[in-house]
Scaffold this active site. Structure first.
Site, PDB file in Angstrom:
ATOM      1  CB  CYS A   6       5.405   2.469   6.848  1.00 15.63           C
ATOM      2  SG  CYS A   6       5.081   4.161   6.803  1.00 15.63           S
ATOM      3  CG  LEU A   7       6.905   1.595   1.806  1.00 13.75           C
ATOM      4  CD1 LEU A   7       6.045   1.991  -0.259  1.00 13.75           C
ATOM      5  CD2 LEU A   7       8.077   0.430   0.937  1.00 13.75           C
ATOM      6  N   GLY A  64       1.217  -1.614   0.131  1.00 11.67           N
ATOM      7  CA  GLY A  64       0.089   0.402   0.168  1.00 11.67           C
ATOM      8  C   GLY A  64       0.956   1.561  -0.230  1.00 11.67           C
ATOM      9  CD  GLN A  96       3.374   6.036   2.671  1.00 16.68           C
ATOM     10  OE1 GLN A  96       2.509   4.771   2.371  1.00 16.68           O
ATOM     11  NE2 GLN A  96       4.175   5.026   2.843  1.00 16.68           N
ATOM     12  CG  HIS A 139      -0.605   1.019   7.029  1.00 17.40           C
ATOM     13  ND1 HIS A 139       0.543   0.956   7.991  1.00 17.40           N
ATOM     14  CD2 HIS A 139       0.454   1.663   6.790  1.00 17.40           C
ATOM     15  CE1 HIS A 139       1.980   1.394   8.092  1.00 17.40           C
ATOM     16  NE2 HIS A 139       1.335   2.079   6.790  1.00 17.40           N
ATOM     17  CD  GLU A 140      -0.732   2.563   2.878  1.00 15.59           C
ATOM     18  OE1 GLU A 140      -0.483   4.185   2.568  1.00 15.59           O
ATOM     19  OE2 GLU A 140      -0.305   1.076   3.188  1.00 15.59           O
ATOM     20  CG  HIS A 185       0.193   6.864   5.281  1.00 18.37           C
ATOM     21  ND1 HIS A 185       1.166   7.467   5.857  1.00 18.37           N
ATOM     22  CD2 HIS A 185       0.626   5.820   5.476  1.00 18.37           C
ATOM     23  CE1 HIS A 185       2.175   6.633   5.934  1.00 18.37           C
ATOM     24  NE2 HIS A 185       1.627   5.097   5.756  1.00 18.37           N
TER      25      HIS A 185
HETATM   26 CO    CO Z   1       2.687   3.486   5.016  1.00 17.37          CO
END
Ligand code: CO
Length: 160
Positions: A92-93, A49, A54, A134-135, A138
């Site tokens: 998380c990225l 995701g 991000q 989670h997304e 963000h």
């Molecule tokens: Co993330």
């Protein structure tokens, strides 16, 4: 198509509330390109995701790989959640090298628009439900490390 730089924890854009995508932007090459670039970036980084903040864009757009398909969900809104919670390990990225246990709703229902502006409804349980939560966090400036119950790696990170 191109890949985009993924912002890392500490970047101010990860911490602000993103703005809804306005109706005029649907169907434009600009929005299509952003969605395609986000998908490409997520794949390159081996993510499941990614959210627009991000990649430095504070639009309410997320990409989710639910295990069956990878798609864009625009202006997503959670409309109901199960009382039952589940715990799983997240990463998380934007927070590389850090993993931890987060408690989330087991099931969520949400509504969103697809990249063409068509309304979609999603009802998910388990892993994809975790990814959506989670997304969407963000989009509200929230990172999983804000909610983590127990870190499983990356404990020595001085910023946590
Ligand atoms: Co993330």
């Amino acid at each position: 198509m191109s890949t985009l730089e993924v912002l890392k924890k500490g970047a101010p854009k990860l911490r602000i509330t993103s703005e809804p995508v306005s109706s005029e932007r649907f169907g434009t090459p600009e929005l299509e390109q952003l969605v395609e670039d986000m998908i490409e970036t997520m794949k390159l980084e081996n993510g499941v995701g990614i959210a627009a903040p991000q990649v430095g864009v504070n639009d309410r757009i997320i990409i989710v790989d639910d295990g069956k398909k990878i798609d864009a969900y625009i202006n997503p809104k959670i409309i109901s959640t199960s009382d039952k919670m589940i715990e799983s390990e997240e990463g998380c990225l934007s927070v590389p090298g850090v993993f931890g246990i987060v408690k989330r709703h087991k099931k969520v229902k949400l509504k969103a628009l697809d990249r063409h502006g068509k309304p979609v409804r999603v009802s998910v349980s388990g892993f994809p439900a975790i990814v959506f939560q989670h997304e969407i966090d963000h989009l509200n400036g929230i990172l999983f490390i804000d909610k983590v119950e127990k870190l499983t790696s990356g404990e020595n990170d001085p910023l946590i």
